[in-house]
Design an enzyme around this catalytic site. Structure first.
Site, mmCIF file in Angstrom:
data_model
loop_
_atom_site.group_PDB
_atom_site.id
_atom_site.type_symbol
_atom_site.label_atom_id
_atom_site.label_comp_id
_atom_site.label_asym_id
_atom_site.label_seq_id
_atom_site.Cartn_x
_atom_site.Cartn_y
_atom_site.Cartn_z
ATOM 1 N N LYS A 121 0.901 -1.268 0.017
ATOM 2 C CA LYS A 121 0.106 0.080 -0.030
ATOM 3 C C LYS A 121 0.870 1.366 0.163
ATOM 4 O O LYS A 121 0.637 2.258 -0.805
ATOM 5 C CB LYS A 121 -1.006 0.113 1.317
ATOM 6 C CG LYS A 121 -1.824 1.092 1.248
ATOM 7 C CD LYS A 121 -2.391 1.437 2.477
ATOM 8 C CE LYS A 121 -1.771 2.187 3.619
ATOM 9 N NZ LYS A 121 -2.258 2.468 4.819
ATOM 10 N N ASP A 139 -6.614 1.540 1.479
ATOM 11 C CA ASP A 139 -6.410 1.501 2.671
ATOM 12 C C ASP A 139 -7.669 1.217 3.480
ATOM 13 O O ASP A 139 -8.534 0.710 2.622
ATOM 14 C CB ASP A 139 -6.065 3.125 3.138
ATOM 15 C CG ASP A 139 -7.278 4.155 2.866
ATOM 16 O OD1 ASP A 139 -8.297 3.846 2.171
ATOM 17 O OD2 ASP A 139 -7.119 5.224 3.280
#
Length: 219
Positions: A121, A139
């Site tokens: 991420k 997220d």
């Protein structure tokens, strides 16, 4: 799970709601962005920005972080959750930058993910925001929104959420859509009190309809 066509239509509505969405982590360069994203794990962007306001004045380079004791760096980020582990990762990251990348943030996913504290991420965020490479980081907001709207199944993992969103959204929109989905989750489709009663997607959102009907019964 809804069709790709309907999913993109919903994402288009979210885009119209937040046309100016962008990264809210304050930074001046790729190095600061990487540190900020590392600090943001299990923490709000607002808190990170409060901490980095002074942190980035004190530490300009990887050498600056390595030039202080572990205790001093920990104290500088103490108000952030998991500060001891994050301070440790920052120092390891800075050592790797000096030893392997001439002190610069690398510009590939593989190299970024080799750095301490940098996962998939974080690498996606750095590649898209700092280097302009289309990426769609998932997220907690993006994952929650995608599953609530039926774009993904509740059992899907983070990588499956990313893969489906990337299959639905045109590549040139990945970065912008990432920020728009975050804004939708952060300011509208909140974790605890989503604004279902005023949501333009309520008619097509099974989760929202359940919540809205429940709220009407409680009145």
């Amino acid at each position: 799970m809804i069709s790709k066509k309907r999913a993109l239509a919903m994402i288009d509505i979210i885009a119209n709601m937040f046309p100016d969405a962008e990264c809210e982590l304050k930074h001046n360069n790729a190095f600061e962005l990487t540190i900020a994203v590392l600090l943001s794990a299990q923490c709000t962007d607002n808190l990170v920005n409060r901490v980095t306001q002074s942190l980035f004045k004190k530490y300009k380079t990887p050498e600056d972080y390595l030039g202080v004791s572990d205790e001093e760096l920990q104290n500088d980020i103490r108000s952030i959750g998991l500060y001891r582990n994050k301070a440790k990762n920052i120092k390891k990251l800075c050592r790797s930058l000096i030893d392997q990348f001439d002190g610069q943030i690398p510009q590939t996913h593989q190299e970024l993910e080799s750095l301490a504290g940098v996962g998939h991420k974080t690498a996606n965020v750095v590649m898209s925001v700092a280097f302009g490479e289309p990426s769609l980081a998932v997220d907690t907001h993006v994952e929650r929104v995608s599953k609530r709207l039926g774009i993904n199944r509740w059992k899907d993992n983070v990588r499956q959420v990313e893969d489906r969103l990337c299959a639905i959204i045109p590549r040139e929109r990945w970065t912008k859509s990432h920020h728009q989905l975050i804004f939708f989750g952060r300011y509208h489709c909140l974790a605890k009190k989503p604004k279902c009663e005023m949501c333009p997607l309520l008619e097509d959102c099974r989760e929202g309809q359940k919540r809205y009907k429940t709220s009407l019964k409680e009145e």
